[in-house]
Write an enzyme that holds these catalytic residues in place. Sequence first.
Site, PDB file in Angstrom:
ATOM      1  N   ASP A 156      26.084 -28.014  19.071  1.00 22.03           N
ATOM      2  CA  ASP A 156      25.585 -29.149  18.293  1.00 22.03           C
ATOM      3  C   ASP A 156      25.916 -29.010  16.805  1.00 22.03           C
ATOM      4  N   CYS A 167      24.502 -46.843  35.859  1.00 19.40           N
ATOM      5  CA  CYS A 167      23.303 -47.541  35.374  1.00 19.40           C
ATOM      6  C   CYS A 167      23.097 -48.850  36.132  1.00 19.40           C
ATOM      7  N   CYS A 175      20.155 -51.806  35.830  1.00 20.42           N
ATOM      8  CA  CYS A 175      18.907 -51.253  35.263  1.00 20.42           C
ATOM      9  C   CYS A 175      18.877 -51.414  33.740  1.00 20.42           C
ATOM     10  N   CYS A 218      15.386 -48.150  30.126  1.00 21.18           N
ATOM     11  CA  CYS A 218      15.342 -47.430  28.848  1.00 21.18           C
ATOM     12  C   CYS A 218      15.313 -48.416  27.684  1.00 21.18           C
ATOM     13  N   CYS A 261      11.863 -48.573  25.044  1.00 26.00           N
ATOM     14  CA  CYS A 261      11.941 -47.949  23.710  1.00 26.00           C
ATOM     15  C   CYS A 261      10.839 -48.515  22.800  1.00 26.00           C
ATOM     16  N   CYS A 269      14.981 -45.107  15.560  1.00 30.38           N
ATOM     17  CA  CYS A 269      14.650 -44.176  16.657  1.00 30.38           C
ATOM     18  C   CYS A 269      13.585 -43.166  16.210  1.00 30.38           C
ATOM     19  N   CYS A 272      11.460 -37.679  20.650  1.00 26.96           N
ATOM     20  CA  CYS A 272      10.942 -38.701  21.571  1.00 26.96           C
ATOM     21  C   CYS A 272      11.730 -38.602  22.874  1.00 26.96           C
TER      22      CYS A 272
HETATM   23  C1  B12 Z   1      23.344 -37.836  15.542  1.00 26.86           C
HETATM   24  C2  B12 Z   1      22.634 -37.390  16.796  1.00 26.86           C
HETATM   25  C3  B12 Z   1      21.379 -37.942  17.064  1.00 26.86           C
HETATM   26  C4  B12 Z   1      20.838 -39.138  16.299  1.00 26.86           C
HETATM   27  C5  B12 Z   1      21.576 -40.406  16.800  1.00 26.86           C
HETATM   28  C6  B12 Z   1      21.630 -40.503  18.328  1.00 26.86           C
HETATM   29  C7  B12 Z   1      22.763 -41.364  18.876  1.00 26.86           C
HETATM   30  N1  B12 Z   1      22.542 -41.918  20.044  1.00 26.86           N
HETATM   31  O1  B12 Z   1      23.811 -41.469  18.261  1.00 26.86           O
HETATM   32  C8  B12 Z   1      19.322 -39.068  16.643  1.00 26.86           C
HETATM   33  C9  B12 Z   1      18.618 -38.231  15.585  1.00 26.86           C
HETATM   34  C10 B12 Z   1      18.612 -40.393  16.770  1.00 26.86           C
HETATM   35  C11 B12 Z   1      19.363 -38.274  17.945  1.00 26.86           C
HETATM   36  C12 B12 Z   1      18.365 -38.334  18.888  1.00 26.86           C
HETATM   37  C13 B12 Z   1      18.387 -37.627  20.085  1.00 26.86           C
HETATM   38  N2  B12 Z   1      19.260 -36.652  20.426  1.00 26.86           N
HETATM   39 CO1  B12 Z   1      20.877 -36.265  19.399  1.00 26.86          CO
HETATM   40  N3  B12 Z   1      22.569 -35.902  18.644  1.00 26.86           N
HETATM   41  C14 B12 Z   1      23.201 -36.427  17.641  1.00 26.86           C
HETATM   42  C15 B12 Z   1      24.609 -35.800  17.509  1.00 26.86           C
HETATM   43  C16 B12 Z   1      24.587 -34.765  16.368  1.00 26.86           C
HETATM   44  C17 B12 Z   1      25.729 -36.820  17.304  1.00 26.86           C
HETATM   45  C18 B12 Z   1      25.675 -38.045  18.253  1.00 26.86           C
HETATM   46  C19 B12 Z   1      26.678 -39.092  17.855  1.00 26.86           C
HETATM   47  O2  B12 Z   1      27.869 -38.826  17.785  1.00 26.86           O
HETATM   48  N4  B12 Z   1      26.208 -40.280  17.536  1.00 26.86           N
HETATM   49  C20 B12 Z   1      27.069 -41.349  17.101  1.00 26.86           C
HETATM   50  C21 B12 Z   1      27.030 -42.437  18.138  1.00 26.86           C
HETATM   51  C22 B12 Z   1      27.900 -43.616  17.728  1.00 26.86           C
HETATM   52  O3  B12 Z   1      27.579 -41.821  19.260  1.00 26.86           O
HETATM   53  P1  B12 Z   1      27.054 -42.051  20.744  1.00 26.86           P
HETATM   54  O4  B12 Z   1      25.813 -42.824  20.761  1.00 26.86           O
HETATM   55  O5  B12 Z   1      27.071 -40.720  21.430  1.00 26.86           O
HETATM   56  O6  B12 Z   1      28.218 -42.994  21.266  1.00 26.86           O
HETATM   57  C23 B12 Z   1      29.544 -42.531  21.493  1.00 26.86           C
HETATM   58  C24 B12 Z   1      29.883 -42.641  22.978  1.00 26.86           C
HETATM   59  O7  B12 Z   1      28.788 -43.143  23.678  1.00 26.86           O
HETATM   60  C25 B12 Z   1      31.096 -43.531  23.008  1.00 26.86           C
HETATM   61  N5  B12 Z   1      30.942 -44.745  23.752  1.00 26.86           N
HETATM   62  C26 B12 Z   1      30.597 -45.930  23.281  1.00 26.86           C
HETATM   63  N6  B12 Z   1      30.618 -46.842  24.249  1.00 26.86           N
HETATM   64  C27 B12 Z   1      31.008 -46.207  25.356  1.00 26.86           C
HETATM   65  C28 B12 Z   1      31.209 -46.676  26.651  1.00 26.86           C
HETATM   66  C29 B12 Z   1      31.639 -45.794  27.626  1.00 26.86           C
HETATM   67  C30 B12 Z   1      31.839 -46.300  28.997  1.00 26.86           C
HETATM   68  C31 B12 Z   1      31.873 -44.422  27.293  1.00 26.86           C
HETATM   69  C32 B12 Z   1      32.348 -43.446  28.330  1.00 26.86           C
HETATM   70  C33 B12 Z   1      31.647 -43.963  25.999  1.00 26.86           C
HETATM   71  C34 B12 Z   1      31.229 -44.878  25.048  1.00 26.86           C
HETATM   72  O8  B12 Z   1      31.430 -43.911  21.689  1.00 26.86           O
HETATM   73  C35 B12 Z   1      30.458 -43.511  20.770  1.00 26.86           C
HETATM   74  C36 B12 Z   1      31.181 -42.984  19.540  1.00 26.86           C
HETATM   75  O9  B12 Z   1      31.692 -41.673  19.716  1.00 26.86           O
HETATM   76  C37 B12 Z   1      24.771 -35.110  18.921  1.00 26.86           C
HETATM   77  C38 B12 Z   1      25.521 -33.763  18.929  1.00 26.86           C
HETATM   78  C39 B12 Z   1      27.003 -33.916  18.737  1.00 26.86           C
HETATM   79  N7  B12 Z   1      27.576 -32.976  18.056  1.00 26.86           N
HETATM   80  O10 B12 Z   1      27.618 -34.864  19.222  1.00 26.86           O
HETATM   81  C40 B12 Z   1      23.295 -34.903  19.378  1.00 26.86           C
HETATM   82  C41 B12 Z   1      22.995 -35.121  20.858  1.00 26.86           C
HETATM   83  C42 B12 Z   1      23.681 -36.403  21.277  1.00 26.86           C
HETATM   84  N8  B12 Z   1      21.551 -35.318  20.869  1.00 26.86           N
HETATM   85  C43 B12 Z   1      20.950 -34.855  21.922  1.00 26.86           C
HETATM   86  C44 B12 Z   1      19.570 -35.015  22.216  1.00 26.86           C
HETATM   87  C45 B12 Z   1      18.992 -34.113  23.277  1.00 26.86           C
HETATM   88  C46 B12 Z   1      18.809 -35.967  21.530  1.00 26.86           C
HETATM   89  C47 B12 Z   1      17.384 -36.453  21.879  1.00 26.86           C
HETATM   90  C48 B12 Z   1      17.113 -36.560  23.375  1.00 26.86           C
HETATM   91  C49 B12 Z   1      16.355 -35.523  21.204  1.00 26.86           C
HETATM   92  C50 B12 Z   1      14.909 -35.956  21.392  1.00 26.86           C
HETATM   93  N9  B12 Z   1      14.278 -35.691  22.536  1.00 26.86           N
HETATM   94  O11 B12 Z   1      14.312 -36.489  20.484  1.00 26.86           O
HETATM   95  C51 B12 Z   1      17.389 -37.852  21.182  1.00 26.86           C
HETATM   96  C52 B12 Z   1      17.907 -38.954  22.123  1.00 26.86           C
HETATM   97  C53 B12 Z   1      18.035 -40.294  21.502  1.00 26.86           C
HETATM   98  C54 B12 Z   1      19.148 -41.102  22.177  1.00 26.86           C
HETATM   99  N10 B12 Z   1      18.792 -41.993  23.081  1.00 26.86           N
HETATM  100  O12 B12 Z   1      20.336 -40.869  21.876  1.00 26.86           O
HETATM  101  C55 B12 Z   1      21.936 -34.187  22.863  1.00 26.86           C
HETATM  102  C56 B12 Z   1      22.220 -35.127  24.043  1.00 26.86           C
HETATM  103  C57 B12 Z   1      22.458 -34.424  25.365  1.00 26.86           C
HETATM  104  C58 B12 Z   1      22.759 -35.431  26.474  1.00 26.86           C
HETATM  105  N11 B12 Z   1      22.499 -35.034  27.692  1.00 26.86           N
HETATM  106  O13 B12 Z   1      23.228 -36.533  26.232  1.00 26.86           O
HETATM  107  C59 B12 Z   1      23.177 -33.949  21.886  1.00 26.86           C
HETATM  108  C60 B12 Z   1      24.539 -33.992  22.557  1.00 26.86           C
HETATM  109  C61 B12 Z   1      22.931 -32.574  21.220  1.00 26.86           C
HETATM  110  C62 B12 Z   1      23.284 -31.403  22.122  1.00 26.86           C
HETATM  111  N12 B12 Z   1      24.108 -30.501  21.648  1.00 26.86           N
HETATM  112  O14 B12 Z   1      22.848 -31.289  23.238  1.00 26.86           O
HETATM  113  N13 B12 Z   1      20.517 -37.559  18.048  1.00 26.86           N
HETATM  114  S1  SF4 Z   2      17.044 -46.111  32.421  1.00 23.72           S
HETATM  115 FE1  SF4 Z   2      18.802 -46.603  31.101  1.00 23.72          FE
HETATM  116  S2  SF4 Z   2      20.127 -44.851  31.239  1.00 23.72           S
HETATM  117 FE2  SF4 Z   2      18.723 -44.708  32.977  1.00 23.72          FE
HETATM  118  S3  SF4 Z   2      19.802 -45.760  34.671  1.00 23.72           S
HETATM  119 FE3  SF4 Z   2      18.507 -47.274  33.655  1.00 23.72          FE
HETATM  120  S4  SF4 Z   2      19.886 -48.231  32.164  1.00 23.72           S
HETATM  121 FE4  SF4 Z   2      20.857 -46.308  32.776  1.00 23.72          FE
HETATM  122  S1  SF4 Z   3      14.380 -41.503  21.719  1.00 25.76           S
HETATM  123 FE1  SF4 Z   3      14.747 -43.157  20.252  1.00 25.76          FE
HETATM  124  S2  SF4 Z   3      15.928 -44.620  21.430  1.00 25.76           S
HETATM  125 FE2  SF4 Z   3      14.950 -43.287  22.936  1.00 25.76          FE
HETATM  126  S3  SF4 Z   3      12.998 -44.324  23.421  1.00 25.76           S
HETATM  127 FE3  SF4 Z   3      12.589 -42.880  21.775  1.00 25.76          FE
HETATM  128  S4  SF4 Z   3      12.748 -44.170  19.957  1.00 25.76           S
HETATM  129 FE4  SF4 Z   3      13.796 -45.275  21.564  1.00 25.76          FE
END
Ligand code: B12
Ligand code: SF4
Ligand code: SF4
Length: 324
Positions: free
Chosen positions: A138, A193, A196, A199, A203, A219, A246
Amino acid sequence: MAPHAAPALSVERAARVKAEARRLGFSDAGITDLTPTPHGDALDTWLARGLAGTMRYMHRQAERRKRPAEIVAGAIRVVVVMYNYAHEDAVEPPDHGHVAKYARGPDYHQALRPALDGLAMFIREIGGPSSIARAYVDAGPVPERELAQRAGLGWIGKNTMLITPMRGSYTLLASVLTSVDLAADPPFRADRCGSCTKCLDACPTAAFPKPRVLDATRCVSYLTIEYRGPVAPELGSATGSWVFGCDVCQDVCPWNQKFARTDGGGLLPLDPARAWVPLDTFTALDERTFDDQYGWTPLARPGLSGMRRNAALAAANASRLESS
Ligand code: B12
Ligand code: SF4
Ligand code: SF4
């Protein structure tokens, strides 16, 4: 050399590396290449719309996040490992704040590091003296979820989590970038998904403007961990009893409800008793005692002042609930 010798070697090496990852305690591992991510535009749009909030590092790392081959010079493959931390949740006691599942024990960045370094060393041994293998937990610009999907570990759900069939999404990701030629796995192409939307509907702060896009500034995880300063009242009143992170968009997911497995490999010893903390805990602590009790856990990131703010929000939400 026989024409197919190299691929056969890379297949055999890949199998050994994945077996070693499991032996070291990771739940699973997959391998992919470092070609540019096909969803770079989604990251650009996310950043341009300000959805990263104050997480400036997401802007700084964007170019390398889109082109992971630029992260480590000479690297051509990434081994993505997954660690399953699912465990039973304790029932909510009154006047307590809720801590996200992954944070109920040591900080995973440190806890997973020795096993990941061990995996990097194993890869270097396979590759020979000049080979490179660098471990990331991470940290740095590694687009972990996208690489995990490409490495066949699961799909990206509407809640943006990497979801693994027969396991769910209570998993942490880490990676080793390497110059060693390891056979890549096929990507996980299916979107399981379906129709469904649980999620998105559950939220508490309506943080998903659309499926697979998270407005981090809304978030609860961002607000309680990353964000410094006072939380806007309309958001603070929706954070409920959460004082760190969360899990709502994961807890409601049918893939977790049906398939989460409590078979983590022992790398991250989480304690379900730490799921709930008395809300007056943080007011009673000084910096030194906070450091002793929480300095080794993820709660160190918001620090004592952040945890006091979060506990105050949760206390206000509890008393509003009582008087309604
Ligand atoms: C910044 C960050 C956060 C931010 C923003 C989260 C977000 N969704 O972006 C905040 C602080 C809110 C956060 C929260 C959490 N996080 Co966080 N976070 C990160 C971090 C550092 C970067 C994520 C990122 O790149 N975000 C930018 C957005 C734009 O990226 P994205 O949502 O992932 O979307 C990408 C893909 O989905 C793709 N994409 C878009 N459309 C589509 C469509 C298809 C079909 C596909 C294949 C791909 C795709 O493009 C996007 C751009 O790259 C990563 C670690 C890392 N180095 O990557 C951990 C990480 C994602 N987090 C993690 C965790 C555990 C959490 C939490 C569960 C913690 C908690 N319990 O509170 C929550 C979950 C919230 C959520 N629903 O995401 C884990 C997730 C593990 C997993 N199984 O997915 C990671 C990977 C850390 C780790 N090393 O394990 N996080
Ligand atoms: S709760 Fe969200 S992530 Fe899980 S299966 Fe339904 S749509 Fe997909
Ligand atoms: S982790 Fe963030 S996106 Fe997921 S339910 Fe909680 S507030 Fe909403």
